[in-house]
Design a protein around this motif. Structure first.
Motif, PDB file in Angstrom:
ATOM      1  N   PRO A  69       0.825  -1.216   0.000  1.00 17.11           N
ATOM      2  CA  PRO A  69       0.000   0.000   0.000  1.00 17.11           C
ATOM      3  C   PRO A  69       0.861   1.270   0.000  1.00 17.11           C
ATOM      4  N   GLY A  70       0.468   2.215  -0.848  1.00 16.44           N
ATOM      5  CA  GLY A  70       1.114   3.523  -0.869  1.00 16.44           C
ATOM      6  C   GLY A  70       2.407   3.595  -1.642  1.00 16.44           C
ATOM      7  N   LEU A  71       2.836   2.505  -2.278  1.00 17.50           N
ATOM      8  CA  LEU A  71       4.119   2.494  -2.974  1.00 17.50           C
ATOM      9  C   LEU A  71       3.920   2.696  -4.479  1.00 17.50           C
ATOM     10  N   PRO A  72       4.477   3.765  -5.057  1.00 23.07           N
ATOM     11  CA  PRO A  72       4.453   3.888  -6.513  1.00 23.07           C
ATOM     12  C   PRO A  72       5.121   2.673  -7.158  1.00 23.07           C
ATOM     13  N   ALA A  73       4.665   2.306  -8.341  1.00 24.69           N
ATOM     14  CA  ALA A  73       5.145   1.060  -8.939  1.00 24.69           C
ATOM     15  C   ALA A  73       4.878   1.056 -10.430  1.00 24.69           C
ATOM     16  N   LYS A 103      13.978   2.917  -6.926  1.00 15.88           N
ATOM     17  CA  LYS A 103      13.135   2.673  -8.100  1.00 15.88           C
ATOM     18  C   LYS A 103      13.084   3.897  -9.011  1.00 15.88           C
ATOM     19  N   ARG A 104      12.926   5.053  -8.413  1.00 13.25           N
ATOM     20  CA  ARG A 104      12.824   6.270  -9.224  1.00 13.25           C
ATOM     21  C   ARG A 104      14.137   6.579  -9.926  1.00 13.25           C
ATOM     22  N   GLU A 105      15.239   6.373  -9.231  1.00 14.47           N
ATOM     23  CA  GLU A 105      16.540   6.612  -9.866  1.00 14.47           C
ATOM     24  C   GLU A 105      16.754   5.676 -11.053  1.00 14.47           C
ATOM     25  N   LEU A 106      16.436   4.401 -10.868  1.00 14.47           N
ATOM     26  CA  LEU A 106      16.652   3.423 -11.929  1.00 14.47           C
ATOM     27  C   LEU A 106      15.672   3.602 -13.082  1.00 14.47           C
ATOM     28  N   ALA A 107      14.422   3.951 -12.773  1.00 18.62           N
ATOM     29  CA  ALA A 107      13.445   4.172 -13.842  1.00 18.62           C
ATOM     30  C   ALA A 107      13.880   5.311 -14.750  1.00 18.62           C
TER      31      ALA A 107
END
Length: 393
Positions: free
Chosen positions: A252-256, A354-358
């Protein structure tokens, strides 16, 4: 062949959707029409109805007086269930017969008013629900069927409410506007989703995103998972296997990435290959080509073999991981999910990664591999947490 369940409350405009789908090329199986056929004069179905409700439900010609029968069953729950027990089995048998007669590349639309009430949703590749405001439905029933408001409200109350229908809907068509607007929505559904979905099912082709794009948390991810899991459970019956929502959309609450990860616990991969793979493919979850392993934790600890399936639905990417119950990869998937659910600091750290790698490695394969060093460390933290809290999978 693609099997589509179509439903909606009385007066919602479901029949208009069905007609438009037929114009586009769908094969329609109308449960209401079949319900009439199985109680036509001279049938065993009609004889059983008369035995249950007496000949007061017959008209002067000996045919079923549906209005008289409706007056009885829609005001008495027990009578309604008696009638359903007589009709539903016969309708299901005739439905199966008509579906088998359809072309192998057909989009078969099952128009079923009581789809939700009788629990049929998991048996279709996709469920379409037509939803319309109650006041609009009341007006239509008065105009088109001459129904009093009292009778219309009683009929509406006897069916599933909007919330129950929405819970099983893969597609929710709102029909509060014009007929042209409804047709435009149906046409888009046909061309953008149903036609490619059918082709994917027939050719055993799964949708697999190749680029990483993070989206904000979708509060409907758990409900989407529940519908997919019910479909999987129906496909593998009578096997009763554990199914879990895993991965980032289960936190819950995790961007993905907008991909639903599901774990199906299996006794052995040999059973998957021999029995389950084909059943899943028929249900719209074909195997992804190639051989699949999980990265072991700690690194260098062999390879954790699995099977990986996807979803043939072009609008709903899925990774279905089939892992042996109790195996390291099976346990790891559940441990990571539960630890990240429980630890907000590690959840925040994972999101930053995750955001850095995306941004820097949007290719899906590169993105997955680049997360390995973080997960090597996270695995140790998760194992410490499991020992401290007494966690079990």
């Amino acid at each position: 062949m693609l099997r589509v369940g179509l439903t909606g409350g009385i007066g919602s405009g479901k029949s208009a959707v069905a007609r438009r789908l037929v114009e586009q090329g769908a094969v329609l199986i109308d449960a209401d029409q079949l319900a009439r056929e199985v109680v036509a004069p001279g049938t065993e179905g009609l004889a059983e109805v008369v035995a249950a409700f007496s000949d007061r439900v017959l008209d002067a010609d000996g045919a079923l007086d549906r209005a008289a029968l409706g007056e009885l069953v829609f005001s008495d729950e027990a009578d309604r269930r008696r009638l359903e027990s007589i009709i539903h089995g016969r309708v299901r048998a005739r439905t199966a017969e008509l579906a088998r007669a359809a072309p192998p590349d057909a989009v078969v639309v099952n128009d079923v008013p009581l789809l939700v009430e009788v629990g049929l949703a998991p048996s279709y590749h996709l469920v379409v629900v037509v939803q319309t405001a109650v006041e609009t439905r009341l007006a239509r029933l008065a105009r088109d069927r001459g129904m009093s408001q009292e009778e219309a409200r009683r009929r509406i109350a006897a069916q599933a409410d909007d919330a129950r229908r929405a819970a099983v809907a893969d597609v929710l068509l709102t029909n509060d506007g014009t007929l042209d607007e409804l047709h435009a929505a149906v046409d888009a559904l046909w061309h953008d989703r149903l036609v490619p979905f059918e082709s994917n099912v027939r050719h055993r082709r799964a949708v697999r995103p190749d680029r990483v794009r993070l989206v904000e948390p979708d509060p409907t991810w758990p409900q989407q998972y529940a519908r997919l899991a019910a479909r999987i459970r129906h496909a593998i019956a009578p096997a009763d296997l554990r199914i879990d929502h895993i991965g980032s959309t289960a936190i819950p609450g995790l961007p993905a990435k907008d991909v639903i990860d599901i774990q199906l616990s299996v006794p052995s991969l040999a059973e998957v290959d021999a029995v389950l793979a084909e059943r899943l493919a028929d249900a719209g979850f074909p195997a992804l080509p190639g051989h699949w392993w999980d990265s072991p934790r700690p690194a260098g600890n062999g390879r954790w073999e699995k099977r990986l399936h996807g979803n043939a639905d072009p609008a709903r990417p899925v990774f279905l991981h089939l892992r042996v119950t109790g195996s390291p990869g099976w346990r790891y998937a559940l441990l990571m999910r539960d630890h990240l659910r429980a630890d907000p600091d590690q959840r925040a750290a994972y999101l930053m990664l995750k955001r850095e790698l995306a941004a820097s490695a949007p290719d899906l394969g590169t993105y997955a591999t680049a997360k390995d060093p973080w997960f090597d460390e996270e695995h140790l933290r998760a194992e410490e947490w499991a020992a401290r809290t007494g966690w079990r999978p």
